[in-house]
Design an enzyme around this catalytic site. Structure first.
Site, PDB file in Angstrom:
ATOM      1  N   GLU A 117       0.860  -1.196   0.000  1.00  0.00           N
ATOM      2  CA  GLU A 117       0.000   0.000   0.000  1.00  0.00           C
ATOM      3  C   GLU A 117       0.886   1.233   0.000  1.00  0.00           C
ATOM      4  OE1 GLU A 117      -2.255  -0.201   3.620  1.00  0.00           O
ATOM      5  OE2 GLU A 117      -3.271  -2.046   3.024  1.00  0.00           O
ATOM      6  N   LYS A 119       2.164   4.603   1.636  1.00  0.00           N
ATOM      7  CA  LYS A 119       2.229   5.120   3.000  1.00  0.00           C
ATOM      8  C   LYS A 119       1.844   6.600   2.922  1.00  0.00           C
ATOM      9  CE  LYS A 119       5.088   5.070   7.126  1.00  0.00           C
ATOM     10  NZ  LYS A 119       4.748   6.387   7.601  1.00  0.00           N
ATOM     11  N   ASP A 121       1.258  10.281   3.998  1.00  0.00           N
ATOM     12  CA  ASP A 121       1.947  11.121   4.973  1.00  0.00           C
ATOM     13  C   ASP A 121       0.952  12.092   5.602  1.00  0.00           C
ATOM     14  OD1 ASP A 121       4.046  11.985   6.432  1.00  0.00           O
ATOM     15  OD2 ASP A 121       4.985  13.150   4.834  1.00  0.00           O
ATOM     16  N   TYR A 229      -7.292   1.977   6.466  1.00  0.00           N
ATOM     17  CA  TYR A 229      -6.418   0.829   6.160  1.00  0.00           C
ATOM     18  C   TYR A 229      -6.481  -0.329   7.151  1.00  0.00           C
ATOM     19  CZ  TYR A 229      -3.226   3.852   8.895  1.00  0.00           C
ATOM     20  OH  TYR A 229      -2.681   4.665   9.837  1.00  0.00           O
ATOM     21  N   LYS A 320      10.512   3.130   3.241  1.00  0.00           N
ATOM     22  CA  LYS A 320      10.450   4.585   3.049  1.00  0.00           C
ATOM     23  C   LYS A 320      11.199   5.043   1.793  1.00  0.00           C
ATOM     24  CE  LYS A 320       9.536   7.114   6.271  1.00  0.00           C
ATOM     25  NZ  LYS A 320       9.396   7.397   7.679  1.00  0.00           N
ATOM     26  N   CYS A 414      32.231  43.594   5.526  1.00  0.00           N
ATOM     27  CA  CYS A 414      32.314  42.632   4.431  1.00  0.00           C
ATOM     28  C   CYS A 414      33.410  41.601   4.712  1.00  0.00           C
ATOM     29  CB  CYS A 414      32.608  43.375   3.137  1.00  0.00           C
ATOM     30  SG  CYS A 414      32.970  42.267   1.773  1.00  0.00           S
ATOM     31  N   CYS A 417      36.437  42.390   2.159  1.00  0.00           N
ATOM     32  CA  CYS A 417      37.254  43.603   2.142  1.00  0.00           C
ATOM     33  C   CYS A 417      37.280  44.327   3.485  1.00  0.00           C
ATOM     34  CB  CYS A 417      36.764  44.551   1.054  1.00  0.00           C
ATOM     35  SG  CYS A 417      35.150  45.244   1.422  1.00  0.00           S
ATOM     36  N   CYS A 432      27.750  44.722   0.493  1.00  0.00           N
ATOM     37  CA  CYS A 432      29.000  45.442   0.583  1.00  0.00           C
ATOM     38  C   CYS A 432      28.926  46.495  -0.521  1.00  0.00           C
ATOM     39  CB  CYS A 432      30.169  44.497   0.326  1.00  0.00           C
ATOM     40  SG  CYS A 432      31.722  45.391   0.147  1.00  0.00           S
ATOM     41  N   CYS A 437      35.920  46.239  -3.533  1.00  0.00           N
ATOM     42  CA  CYS A 437      35.920  44.959  -2.806  1.00  0.00           C
ATOM     43  C   CYS A 437      36.335  43.845  -3.782  1.00  0.00           C
ATOM     44  CB  CYS A 437      34.525  44.680  -2.256  1.00  0.00           C
ATOM     45  SG  CYS A 437      34.359  43.022  -1.599  1.00  0.00           S
TER      46      CYS A 437
HETATM   47  S1  IVH Z   1      -0.587   0.321   8.878  1.00  0.00           S
HETATM   48  C1  IVH Z   1      -0.349  -2.045  12.671  1.00  0.00           C
HETATM   49  N1  IVH Z   1      -0.862   1.408   6.511  1.00  0.00           N
HETATM   50  O1  IVH Z   1       2.300   5.257   9.094  1.00  0.00           O
HETATM   51  C2  IVH Z   1      -0.469  -1.285  11.404  1.00  0.00           C
HETATM   52  N2  IVH Z   1      -0.031   2.753   8.276  1.00  0.00           N
HETATM   53  O2  IVH Z   1       4.887   4.991  10.417  1.00  0.00           O
HETATM   54  C3  IVH Z   1       0.066   0.069  11.512  1.00  0.00           C
HETATM   55  N3  IVH Z   1       0.441   5.075   7.630  1.00  0.00           N
HETATM   56  O3  IVH Z   1       1.087   5.328  12.367  1.00  0.00           O
HETATM   57  C4  IVH Z   1      -0.301   1.031  10.458  1.00  0.00           C
HETATM   58  N4  IVH Z   1      -0.192   4.889   5.528  1.00  0.00           N
HETATM   59  O4  IVH Z   1      -0.208   6.628  10.603  1.00  0.00           O
HETATM   60  C5  IVH Z   1      -0.488   1.589   7.794  1.00  0.00           C
HETATM   61  N5  IVH Z   1      -1.178   2.259   4.359  1.00  0.00           N
HETATM   62  C6  IVH Z   1      -0.814   2.431   5.635  1.00  0.00           C
HETATM   63  C7  IVH Z   1      -0.349   3.676   6.104  1.00  0.00           C
HETATM   64  C8  IVH Z   1       0.046   3.797   7.436  1.00  0.00           C
HETATM   65  C9  IVH Z   1       0.280   5.705   6.457  1.00  0.00           C
HETATM   66  C10 IVH Z   1       0.988   5.696   8.866  1.00  0.00           C
HETATM   67  C11 IVH Z   1       0.239   5.398  10.118  1.00  0.00           C
HETATM   68  C12 IVH Z   1       1.257   4.837  11.077  1.00  0.00           C
HETATM   69  C13 IVH Z   1       2.537   5.324  10.472  1.00  0.00           C
HETATM   70  C14 IVH Z   1       3.708   4.454  10.888  1.00  0.00           C
END
Ligand code: IVH
Length: 677
Positions: A117, A119, A121, A229, A320, A414, A417, A432, A437
């Site tokens: 999936e 991640k 932010d 999720y 990451k 400066c 100079c 300056c 200079c």
């Molecule tokens: S699963 C036990 N899935 O990432 C499962 N987390 O660095 C734990 N996050 O605190 C989370 N996208 O806030 C999961 N597709 C995703 C996610 C996700 C973002 C965040 C979440 C978690 C943090 C951990």
């Protein structure tokens, strides 16, 4: 109208259902089923009914999304099921180690099936539904205890107030990520800047800050989104009555949640690597921020066998992306002096890996920026790399400041100079102003010799430095007095090359007046403005005696440019320099026959966007330069933009360019590109 109570109740139910369906189609499916006006009318009808009969209001009514009473403060709540965090891997090798670790824990090595999936932010949320109704929304907090923010959570349209199934389980727990789409983030920051408030550093901070707003009306305006999720349905056989994670995601969708559509099954390390690489590229096209991918074992039974460490599941890992913002410490600050005398502070850093390269220096832009950051030597700072531009310090982490760390201040004199520097109140730049200079002289000579100016072949930066150090030249006019015999003492300079250089310098006496004008390096007078000016003022004497009004009357030349010119000729040393150039035989008069334009392969057909204030070029000038070289300048950043030219106080266009991964250019880099062939 006095409708019987039952009828009113029925109509309200009908309205809620229609509005709920419409909102789901709009916010979750991204496929509207009714016009906004129709939605608004139905919504208002429901609002009126509920206002007249408060007893019929239900907690899942769409009218209950935005409360009107701000909270005093948030209550802390203990999560029924803790919110775990995730362990991180920073590359595919670390992922392979993790895979080996979980396999080693099991008796018989088994084939694995992962769900990958994105991640997201943002900020994690825990939602509790009782008998299908959203009763609680909470922040993650420390994972055990969070803050109750139900009022705020209700404003998020992609979170159902009521689960969309006929017989909902008595209790359902949902976990997911709330986030701000990038366009909303841009809009919020623009508003904040317009109101004189500090912009949010990134969408994650903006989302977290928004969720903790006490006034739900403010939260509502910020338009947060939510991807679900994790699903728990507590019952006799535990809290996950499904065989696979994908089944749980499916169920979440049936309940009416928005699940990120970009998840996929991966059956091998290679598949995972491919998914990771693909999204590391494509993430820039997404309308929200992601900071990696999350890889989860699909089989719930396997998940249960592996269990959790203190803080994270053993069956999932965050892979990451290489960081684009990293912390490091400031060891010292060096101040550079440019051609215009502008002092640019640069932080020398403890070297760090940033987006694939080692970074040991970052610009601090100017003294105002240092003050804004409240920077001290030894501070831990966050640095960011923005395209081709040298990295910059984005923020300071003052909690990590060592004791007695000295504050960074711009020098009063400066660094090149030793003469006092000046900083006008209304400008961010410290300068300056000493005409002799050495740093300014080096910059002026380099500019004088550059292609758009006097175009002196062979007179490069290293040579200029040596000539300035040995005091062979103290002004551009001195170049014309140089003899080959003097030059031969310089490093790697034979008799032949010395003669050649003197020849190239002499040849530059034939360059037309407008090139000389450009070569003088008057602020805001780039090569395009120099040509325009030379048309109207075909000799240096005419220009030197013109008033601001005379000059500003020229089409395309504004007052700022005009004043810069008048100020320049007002300085005796500059007038003296003109006299010496005249004596040296340079062309100080003559109308350009036709504007000199040269299309340039690097610029031809490319689309540019300008943002922020450039140190020297006026916006119109940068635009003409680009256009004359065959490029196009547009007003907004899109996927079609090839370069974004970034000056000081660049705002949302810069953010957008970074999001789309469009190369950024400083003024200097733009000029280099214009000069390149
Ligand atoms: S699963 C036990 N899935 O990432 C499962 N987390 O660095 C734990 N996050 O605190 C989370 N996208 O806030 C999961 N597709 C995703 C996610 C996700 C973002 C965040 C979440 C978690 C943090 C951990």
């Amino acid at each position: 109208m006095n409708l019987p109570k039952q009828k009113i109740q029925k109509r309200a139910e009908q309205l809620r259902e229609q509005l709920q369906k419409a909102a789901y189609a709009y916010y979750v499916e991204d496929n509207p089923i009714m016009e906004d006006e129709v939605y608004d009318r139905l919504y208002r009808e429901l609002q009126t009914l509920e206002a007249e009969h408060p007893e019929i209001v239900t907690p899942d009514s769409p009218t209950q999304r935005v409360g009107d009473k701000p909270a005093d403060k948030f209550q802390s709540v203990k999560h029924n099921i803790p919110l775990y965090s995730l362990d991180n891997a920073f590359n595919i090798e670390e992922f392979a180690n993790w895979e080996k670790r979980w396999k080693d824990r099991l008796e018989n090595p088994i084939d694995s099936e992962y769900v990958c999936e994105l991640k997201i932010d943002g900020s994690a949320l825990a939602l509790t539904y009782e008998n299908g109704i959203l009763v609680r929304g909470a922040t993650r907090g420390d994972g055990e205890t969070g803050e109750e923010i139900t009022q705020n959570v209700k404003t998020i349209r992609s979170i159902p107030l009521k689960l969309q199934v006929d017989n909902p389980p008595s209790r359902v727990e949902v976990r997911g990520e709330s986030f701000l789409p990038l366009d909303t983030f841009d809009r919020i920051n623009q508003d904040r800047e317009a109101n004189g408030e500090a912009p949010f550093a990134n969408p994650r901070n903006a989302a977290a800050g928004t969720l903790r707003q006490l006034d739900p009306q403010v939260v509502d305006r910020r338009q947060l989104q939510f991807f679900a999720y994790t699903l728990y349905i507590p019952g006799e056989d535990g809290d996950r009555p499904f065989h696979t994670h994908q089944e749980a995601l499916q169920k979440l969708q049936e309940f009416g949640f928005l699940v990120n559509p970009n998840q996929t099954i991966c059956r091998s390390l290679e598949d995972v690597a491919q998914y990771y690489d693909r999204w590391n590229e494509e993430r820039r096209q997404l309308p929200y921020m992601t900071d990696g991918v999350v890889v989860k074992l699909n089989d719930i039974e396997l998940q249960q066998r592996l269990g959790f460490t203190q803080k994270a599941p053993r069956w999932a890992i965050a892979l990451k992306y290489p960081a684009e913002e990293v912390p490091t410490t400031v060891e010292s600050v060096t101040v550079q002096v440019g051609r215009t005398g502008a002092l640019t502070p640069v932080a020398n850093l403890n070297p760090v890996q940033l987006a694939g390269t080692t970074v040991s220096r970052a610009t601090l832009h100017n003294g105002d920026r240092i003050a804004e950051l409240d920077l001290h030597i030894g501070d831990t700072v966050v640095v960011r790399k923005a395209g081709e531009i040298i990295p910059e310090v984005v923020r300071v982490l003052p909690e990590l400041r060592p004791e007695n760390a000295p504050a960074v201040e711009m020098p009063k004199t400066c660094p090149e100079c030793g003469q006092p520097v000046v900083k006008p109140e209304d400008e961010a730049v410290t300068r300056c102003v000493n005409a002799s200079c050495p740093a300014i002289l080096r910059g002026s000579l380099k500019h004088w010799a550059s292609r758009g100016a006097l175009d002196i072949d062979g007179l490069g930066e290293k040579l200029i430095s040596q000539m300035v150090d040995r005091r062979f030249v103290q002004s551009v006019a001195d170049l014309y007095q140089l003899q080959p015999e003097t030059l031969v003492v310089l490093e790697r300079m034979g008799k032949k090359s010395a003669e050649k250089l003197v020849g190239a310098i002499a040849a530059s006496q034939q360059q037309p007046w407008f090139r000389v004008l450009y070569g003088l390096g008057i602020r805001h007078v780039g090569s395009v403005n120099a040509q325009t000016l030379a048309q109207r003022f075909p000799s240096v004497d005419e220009l030197a005696t013109a008033t601001v009004e005379d000059i500003a009357a020229v089409e395309g030349i504004g007052e700022i440019i005009a004043s810069a010119i008048v100020d320049w000729f007002g300085i005796p040393a500059n007038r003296e320099s003109i006299d010496r150039l005249r004596e040296a035989g340079l062309q100080l008069q003559g109308t350009p026959s036709q504007p000199e334009t040269e299309s340039n392969a690097h610029i031809q057909g490319q689309t540019f966007v300008l943002t922020g204030t450039l140190p020297n070029l006026m916006r119109n000038e940068a635009k003409s330069l680009i256009e004359k070289a065959g490029g196009k300048v547009t007003g907004s950043v899109s996927k079609k933009t090839n370069y974004v030219v970034v000056g000081d106080s660049a705002g949302s266009k810069l953010a957008k360019a970074e999001k789309l991964g469009i190369p950024l250019l400083s003024e200097e880099a733009l000029l280099e590109l214009l000069e390149a062939r």
